[in-house]
Motif scaffolding. Structure first.
Motif, PDB file in Angstrom:
ATOM      1  N   ILE A 105      80.639  19.338 -22.740  1.00 46.79           N
ATOM      2  CA  ILE A 105      80.246  17.939 -22.573  1.00 46.79           C
ATOM      3  C   ILE A 105      80.643  17.052 -23.764  1.00 46.79           C
ATOM      4  N   SER A 106      80.765  17.638 -24.960  1.00 48.79           N
ATOM      5  CA  SER A 106      81.140  16.810 -26.114  1.00 48.79           C
ATOM      6  C   SER A 106      82.609  16.391 -26.068  1.00 48.79           C
ATOM      7  N   GLY A 107      83.377  16.950 -25.124  1.00 43.20           N
ATOM      8  CA  GLY A 107      84.806  16.626 -25.068  1.00 43.20           C
ATOM      9  C   GLY A 107      85.169  15.562 -24.051  1.00 43.20           C
ATOM     10  N   VAL A 108      84.187  14.973 -23.418  1.00 44.21           N
ATOM     11  CA  VAL A 108      84.486  13.967 -22.388  1.00 44.21           C
ATOM     12  C   VAL A 108      85.435  12.899 -22.944  1.00 44.21           C
ATOM     13  N   LEU A 126      72.377  15.813 -28.244  1.00 44.48           N
ATOM     14  CA  LEU A 126      73.479  16.407 -27.473  1.00 44.48           C
ATOM     15  C   LEU A 126      73.848  17.774 -28.053  1.00 44.48           C
ATOM     16  N   GLY A 127      73.980  17.830 -29.379  1.00 44.44           N
ATOM     17  CA  GLY A 127      74.289  19.099 -30.041  1.00 44.44           C
ATOM     18  C   GLY A 127      73.182  20.124 -29.800  1.00 44.44           C
ATOM     19  N   PHE A 318      78.078  18.574 -15.066  1.00 48.67           N
ATOM     20  CA  PHE A 318      77.165  18.747 -16.203  1.00 48.67           C
ATOM     21  C   PHE A 318      75.714  18.469 -15.791  1.00 48.67           C
ATOM     22  N   GLY A 319      75.547  17.633 -14.753  1.00 46.57           N
ATOM     23  CA  GLY A 319      74.203  17.304 -14.286  1.00 46.57           C
ATOM     24  C   GLY A 319      73.710  16.003 -14.899  1.00 46.57           C
ATOM     25  N   ALA A 320      72.827  15.327 -14.153  1.00 46.48           N
ATOM     26  CA  ALA A 320      72.359  13.996 -14.545  1.00 46.48           C
ATOM     27  C   ALA A 320      71.642  14.016 -15.897  1.00 46.48           C
ATOM     28  N   GLU A 321      70.913  15.093 -16.137  1.00 49.47           N
ATOM     29  CA  GLU A 321      70.100  15.151 -17.355  1.00 49.47           C
ATOM     30  C   GLU A 321      70.989  15.210 -18.604  1.00 49.47           C
ATOM     31  N   ALA A 322      71.960  16.136 -18.601  1.00 51.00           N
ATOM     32  CA  ALA A 322      72.859  16.280 -19.752  1.00 51.00           C
ATOM     33  C   ALA A 322      73.709  15.020 -19.919  1.00 51.00           C
ATOM     34  N   TRP A 323      74.152  14.464 -18.802  1.00 51.39           N
ATOM     35  CA  TRP A 323      74.994  13.263 -18.860  1.00 51.39           C
ATOM     36  C   TRP A 323      74.227  12.105 -19.494  1.00 51.39           C
ATOM     37  N   ALA A 324      72.946  12.025 -19.180  1.00 50.54           N
ATOM     38  CA  ALA A 324      72.109  10.967 -19.772  1.00 50.54           C
ATOM     39  C   ALA A 324      71.996  11.147 -21.284  1.00 50.54           C
TER      40      ALA A 324
END
Ligand code: X2X
Length: 334
Positions: A105-108, A126-127, A318-324
Motif C-alpha cells: 500500500i505504501s507504493g501507490v 500506515l507503517g 487493500f480494503g476500505a479501512e487500509a485505504w482510509a
C-alpha cells in the motif's frame, strides 16, 4: 589418520567475511543481506551500524553485512530470511507484496506529495498497519523505522518518457511484485519482472530497454552506463523495510535485542537523510556523465492510472479501512 585430520582442521583458519573480527568469540553471529551496491548510503550506514552493535554488545554479537546480492537476489534472500538462514534483510514493501500483499500500500502511484507525507505515514499509522500485517502473517517482523529508497524515475536506452503514451509497449524492467506489474500494465507498457541483481546485465544485453529507480540507485549501480535517458516522473515513493526473522531475533537476550533495535532504527534515520541529499543532488552529476534528462507532468500520468481503474482496483484489494489510513496522510486519491 583420524588424529591427523582432527589436528589439520583445528589449525585451519576460519573463513570470515570482512569486518567480523568478533566472529570467533561472539555468542551470536547475525547476518544481514541486501541488494544494493557498497557505495549506496544503505551500506555505508549499515557498516557503521554493524560496528556499533558489535562494540556495544562487547563482542557478544558479530553483526555481519552482506551487500550487493552476495547471498543471492531478493527472491533468494526473502526465502533465506523466512527460514532463518539469514537473520536480517532489507526489502521494498512492494516486493514483500509477493508474501504480504497488504505491504504494497505504501507504493501507490503518485500518492505521497513529499517526504513530510511519507515519513508521517510510514512512522505513523500506515507503517504500523503494514508492520502488523508482516508480523501477523509471516515468520518475519519489521523494525519501526523504514529505510529510504526514494522517489522512482524512469530511465531508457531508446527515447525519453515525456507523457504516459511514451510508455506504451515499452519493454521495461520492474521488480518482482504484483503491484508493479499492475501499475505498468495500467500504463500499457510491456513490463518484465527481474530481480535487481540482474538489472545491469538485462539493460546491457537489451533484454529490456528501460527500468525505473531513484537517482541514488541509478548512480551507485552505474545504470547510466547502459541507459541514455532519465525521465523525472516521481511515479512512486519506495522504501526498504528492515526485517528480521522472528525466531532468530527472539533467541537474543533482551539487552542484546535492545542494542540491535536501537541501532537499526537510528541508522535508518541517518540513511534517510543521506538518500534524500543524494537524490536531490545527482541530476547534475548524471547529466555530466551523458544522461539526457527531462521532467514530466505528474497530472497526466495520474490521469492515465485513473482511467485504467488502477486506484479503484487497488482500493478494493487493500480494503476500505487500509485505504482510509493511506488517504489520512495523502489526501483523497483519485
Ligand atoms: O529492485 C529495485 O529496483 C530496487 C533496488 O529499487 C528495489 O530494491 C526495489
Amino acid at each position: 589418520r583420524r588424529n591427523l585430520l582432527a589436528g589439520a582442521s583445528a589449525l585451519a583458519l576460519p573463513a570470515l567475511p570482512m569486518g567480523s573480527a568478533f566472529a570467533q568469540k561472539a555468542e551470536f553471529t547475525l547476518k544481514y543481506g541486501n541488494n544494493l551496491p557498497v557505495a549506496h548510503p544503505m551500506n555505508m550506514r549499515a557498516a557503521e551500524m554493524a560496528a556499533k552493535i558489535n562494540a556495544e554488545s562487547k563482542g557478544r554479537i558479530a553483526f555481519e553485512v552482506y551487500p550487493n546480492n552476495q547471498l543471492g537476489n531478493d527472491t533468494d534472500m526473502l526465502s533465506q530470511t523466512r527460514s532463518g538462514a539469514l537473520d536480517f534483510f532489507t526489502l521494498s514493501p512492494l516486493i514483500l507484496g509477493t508474501l504480504v500483499p497488504a505491504a504494497q500500500i505504501s507504493g501507490v502511484g503518485f500518492a505521497f506529495k513529499d517526504y513530510s507525507q511519507v515519513w508521517a505515514a510510514m512512522d505513523g499509522d500506515l507503517g504500523a498497519h503494514v508492520r502488523k500485517q508482516i508480523e501477523g502473517s509471516s515468520s518475519l517482523f519489521a523494525f519501526e523505522k523504514i529505510w529510504d529508497n526514494g522517489y522512482r524515475q524512469i530511465t531508457t536506452g531508446t527515447k525519453p518518457v515525456n507523457q504516459p503514451e511514451d510508455l506504451k509497449g515499452m519493454k521495461i524492467r520492474i521488480p518482482p511484485s504484483p503491484f508493479w506489474v499492475s501499475m505498468f500494465k495500467a500504463f500499457e507498457a510491456a513490463p518484465a519482472t527481474i530481480n535487481f541483481a540482474e538489472v545491469y546485465s538485462s539493460l546491457q544485453t537489451k533484454v529490456v530497454d528501460a527500468q525505473e529507480n531513484p537517482l541514488a540507485i541509478i548512480a551507485t549501480a552505474k545504470l547510466n552506463e547502459v541507459q541514455k535517458y532519465c525521465s523525472i516522473t516521481n511515479h512512486m515513493w519506495d522504501g526498504f523495510w528492515f526485517m528480521g526473522n522472528k525466531k532468530s531475533f527472539e533467541r537474543l537476550p533482551a539487552d542484546l535485542q535492545a542494542i540491535v533495535t536501537r541501532n537499526v532504527n537510528a541508522a535508518g534515520l541517518k540513511q534517510r537523510d543521506d538518500v534524500r541529499q543524494l537524490n536531490d543532488n545527482l541530476l547534475a552529476e548524471l547529466k555530466g556523465k551523458g544522461m539526457v534528462i527531462n521532467t514530466t507532468n505528474a497530472d497526466l500520468f495520474r490521469a492515465k492510472l485513473r482511467t485504467a481503474n488502477f486506484y479503484a482496483d487497488w482500493h478494493k484489494k487493500f480494503g476500505a479501512e487500509a485505504w482510509a489510513v493511506l488517504e489520512k496522510y495523502t489526501g483523497k486519491l483519485a
